[in-house]
Design a protein around this motif. Structure first.
Motif, PDB file in Angstrom:
ATOM      1  N   UNK A   1      11.515   1.035  53.828  1.00 17.08           N
ATOM      2  CA  UNK A   1      12.078   1.200  54.915  1.00 17.08           C
ATOM      3  C   UNK A   1      13.690   0.698  55.357  1.00 17.08           C
ATOM      4  N   UNK A   2      13.730  -0.005  54.158  1.00 16.16           N
ATOM      5  CA  UNK A   2      15.180   0.784  54.118  1.00 16.16           C
ATOM      6  C   UNK A   2      16.351   1.178  53.151  1.00 16.16           C
ATOM      7  N   UNK A   3      15.371   1.719  52.622  1.00 14.37           N
ATOM      8  CA  UNK A   3      16.640   2.630  51.763  1.00 14.37           C
ATOM      9  C   UNK A   3      15.670   4.122  51.161  1.00 14.37           C
ATOM     10  N   UNK A   4      15.481   4.561  52.583  1.00 16.79           N
ATOM     11  CA  UNK A   4      14.853   6.313  53.229  1.00 16.79           C
ATOM     12  C   UNK A   4      15.906   7.184  53.153  1.00 16.79           C
ATOM     13  N   UNK A   5      15.728   8.368  52.419  1.00 12.43           N
ATOM     14  CA  UNK A   5      17.093   8.788  52.746  1.00 12.43           C
ATOM     15  C   UNK A   5      17.642   9.595  53.329  1.00 12.43           C
ATOM     16  N   UNK A   6      19.149   9.329  53.342  1.00  9.85           N
ATOM     17  CA  UNK A   6      20.432   9.950  53.556  1.00  9.85           C
ATOM     18  C   UNK A   6      20.728  11.614  53.986  1.00  9.85           C
ATOM     19  N   UNK A   7      19.815  12.586  53.429  1.00 11.16           N
ATOM     20  CA  UNK A   7      19.935  13.683  53.845  1.00 11.16           C
ATOM     21  C   UNK A   7      18.572  14.879  53.278  1.00 11.16           C
ATOM     22  N   UNK A   8      19.182  15.390  54.787  1.00  7.47           N
ATOM     23  CA  UNK A   8      17.367  16.284  54.494  1.00  7.47           C
ATOM     24  C   UNK A   8      17.160  16.758  53.333  1.00  7.47           C
ATOM     25  N   UNK A   9      18.059  17.016  52.210  1.00  8.11           N
ATOM     26  CA  UNK A   9      18.609  17.796  50.756  1.00  8.11           C
ATOM     27  C   UNK A   9      17.814  16.329  49.891  1.00  8.11           C
ATOM     28  N   UNK A  10      18.309  15.724  50.362  1.00  9.68           N
ATOM     29  CA  UNK A  10      17.479  14.753  49.366  1.00  9.68           C
ATOM     30  C   UNK A  10      15.558  14.402  49.495  1.00  9.68           C
ATOM     31  N   UNK A  11      15.786  14.076  51.141  1.00 10.29           N
ATOM     32  CA  UNK A  11      14.296  14.728  51.679  1.00 10.29           C
ATOM     33  C   UNK A  11      13.057  15.004  50.076  1.00 10.29           C
ATOM     34  N   UNK A  12      13.891  16.376  50.603  1.00  8.49           N
ATOM     35  CA  UNK A  12      13.118  17.265  50.310  1.00  8.49           C
ATOM     36  C   UNK A  12      12.745  17.471  48.851  1.00  8.49           C
ATOM     37  N   UNK A  13      14.248  17.248  47.794  1.00  9.67           N
ATOM     38  CA  UNK A  13      14.024  16.489  46.470  1.00  9.67           C
ATOM     39  C   UNK A  13      13.078  15.963  45.977  1.00  9.67           C
ATOM     40  N   UNK A  14      13.123  14.828  46.792  1.00  9.94           N
ATOM     41  CA  UNK A  14      12.245  13.526  46.833  1.00  9.94           C
ATOM     42  C   UNK A  14      10.857  14.142  46.875  1.00  9.94           C
ATOM     43  N   UNK A  15      10.232  14.760  47.818  1.00  7.23           N
ATOM     44  CA  UNK A  15       8.588  15.379  48.413  1.00  7.23           C
ATOM     45  C   UNK A  15       8.150  16.063  47.608  1.00  7.23           C
ATOM     46  N   UNK A  16       9.465  16.991  47.338  1.00  3.48           N
ATOM     47  CA  UNK A  16       8.868  18.341  46.339  1.00  3.48           C
ATOM     48  C   UNK A  16       8.420  17.718  44.976  1.00  3.48           C
ATOM     49  N   UNK A  17       9.522  17.018  44.552  1.00  5.70           N
ATOM     50  CA  UNK A  17       9.146  16.082  42.568  1.00  5.70           C
ATOM     51  C   UNK A  17       7.694  15.922  43.190  1.00  5.70           C
ATOM     52  N   UNK A  18       7.400  14.963  44.263  1.00  7.45           N
ATOM     53  CA  UNK A  18       6.199  14.087  43.722  1.00  7.45           C
ATOM     54  C   UNK A  18       4.925  14.806  44.457  1.00  7.45           C
ATOM     55  N   UNK A  19       5.395  15.637  45.346  1.00  6.45           N
ATOM     56  CA  UNK A  19       3.958  16.763  45.399  1.00  6.45           C
ATOM     57  C   UNK A  19       4.027  17.585  44.600  1.00  6.45           C
ATOM     58  N   UNK A  20       4.757  18.132  44.035  1.00  8.78           N
ATOM     59  CA  UNK A  20       4.298  19.147  42.512  1.00  8.78           C
ATOM     60  C   UNK A  20       3.625  17.760  41.750  1.00  8.78           C
ATOM     61  N   UNK A  21       4.499  16.869  40.848  1.00  9.46           N
ATOM     62  CA  UNK A  21       3.363  15.895  40.194  1.00  9.46           C
ATOM     63  C   UNK A  21       1.975  15.778  40.800  1.00  9.46           C
ATOM     64  N   UNK A  22       1.870  15.575  42.399  1.00 10.64           N
ATOM     65  CA  UNK A  22       0.522  14.858  42.953  1.00 10.64           C
ATOM     66  C   UNK A  22      -0.317  16.323  42.356  1.00 10.64           C
ATOM     67  N   UNK A  23       0.136  17.242  42.690  1.00  6.34           N
ATOM     68  CA  UNK A  23      -0.482  18.661  42.988  1.00  6.34           C
ATOM     69  C   UNK A  23      -1.207  18.833  41.332  1.00  6.34           C
ATOM     70  N   UNK A  24      -0.889  18.050  40.006  1.00  7.71           N
ATOM     71  CA  UNK A  24      -0.318  18.266  38.782  1.00  7.71           C
ATOM     72  C   UNK A  24      -1.151  17.366  38.604  1.00  7.71           C
ATOM     73  N   UNK A  25      -1.742  16.131  38.716  1.00  4.19           N
ATOM     74  CA  UNK A  25      -2.011  14.905  38.088  1.00  4.19           C
ATOM     75  C   UNK A  25      -3.733  15.491  38.762  1.00  4.19           C
ATOM     76  N   UNK A  26      -3.631  16.034  40.719  1.00  6.37           N
ATOM     77  CA  UNK A  26      -4.754  16.792  40.500  1.00  6.37           C
ATOM     78  C   UNK A  26      -5.742  17.413  40.012  1.00  6.37           C
ATOM     79  N   UNK A  27      -5.345  18.859  39.512  1.00  6.50           N
ATOM     80  CA  UNK A  27      -5.810  19.252  38.835  1.00  6.50           C
ATOM     81  C   UNK A  27      -6.181  19.106  37.552  1.00  6.50           C
ATOM     82  N   UNK A  28      -5.815  18.587  36.871  1.00  4.95           N
ATOM     83  CA  UNK A  28      -5.559  17.528  35.831  1.00  4.95           C
ATOM     84  C   UNK A  28      -6.981  16.907  35.928  1.00  4.95           C
TER      85      UNK A  28
END
Length: 72
Positions: free
Chosen positions: A5-32
């Motif tokens: 909670x202390x180190x949240x994203x500073x901008x919308x682009x940082x939030x999207x970059x982080x969430x997209x990478x985590x979401x893509x990894x989770x989707x790949x791991x789920x399929x595997x």
């Protein structure tokens, strides 16, 4: 949890970059994981719903033995 909670994203682009990478990894791991479970169950002889146990083997085995393929 407090550190997250202390180190949240500073901008919308940082939030999207982080969430997209985590979401893509989770989707790949789920399929595997689903693929690994399916392969393991098939190797143990379990029938997978929707997949015929003789899928793709009936015509090859019948032509090798000289028999005509049966029609339903």
């Amino acid at each position: 949890m407090r550190q997250f909670n202390q180190h949240t994203s500073r901008s919308l682009s940082e939030r999207r970059l982080t969430d997209d990478a985590v979401g893509a990894f989770f989707g790949f791991a789920l399929v595997q994981a689903a693929s690994a479970v399916s392969v393991r169950l098939t190797s143990w002889g379990w029938d997978i719903p929707g997949v015929s146990p003789a899928c793709g083997r009936s015509s090859a085995s019948s032509s090798a033995s000289g028999q005509q393929p049966s029609t339903p």
